[in-house]
Write a protein that holds these residues in place. Sequence first.
Motif: not given
Length: 174
Positions: A75-79
Motif C-alpha cells: 500500500m505504501l509503494l502504491l502511494m
Amino acid sequence: MPHTSSQRPALGIMFVLIAGVFWALYIRSSAKVGALVPGASGLAVAMLVGAAFIAPVAGVVPAPQPIWNAAQDPMLLLMIFGTAMFASVIPYSAELMALRNLPQQVFSVLMSMEPAIAAIAGWALLDQETGPIRWVAICLLMTASVGITLTTTKGDSPKQKDDGEDPVPMPLPE
C-alpha cells in the motif's frame, strides 16, 4: 545567530531573487530539452538524475522507519507511485508539452499562476485564510496572465517560428 526584523525584508528579497533566477533557468533549460529531445525522454532522464541525487540523502536522513521498509508494504509503494505520478511525472510532462508550443514568456507567466491556484484551492477546499493582500496579488497575477496571453502573437510560438534551423534531436542510448 537570529535575524533581526530589519534583516528579514532583505533576506526575503534575496530569496525571491535566487528563486527567480532558478525559475528562469528551469524554463530556459526545459525549453531547450523539449526542442532537442523527442517525446518525454528528456523528462525520464531528468527524473533519474534527480532520483540519483536524492536517494543517498533519503538513505541517511533519520526517519521513523528505514527507507527500505517501504518495499515491504504494497500500500505504501502504491502511494509512493501515485505521488510520483501526480506530483511530478504528469505535471512535468504537461509543462514540457506546453513549452514546445508556447513562447517562454507566456509559459513563465502562466506558471506564475500556480501559487494563485494553490491559494484559491486552499481557500475553497481547506478553508485556509487568504487575506486581502493575497487576493490582490492573485488578481494581479491573473491579469498579467490574461494580458500576456492576449498580446503575444502566434508568430512568437517556438513551434511556428522558422529560423531556417531545425533542432537536431539528441540520440538516445539503446
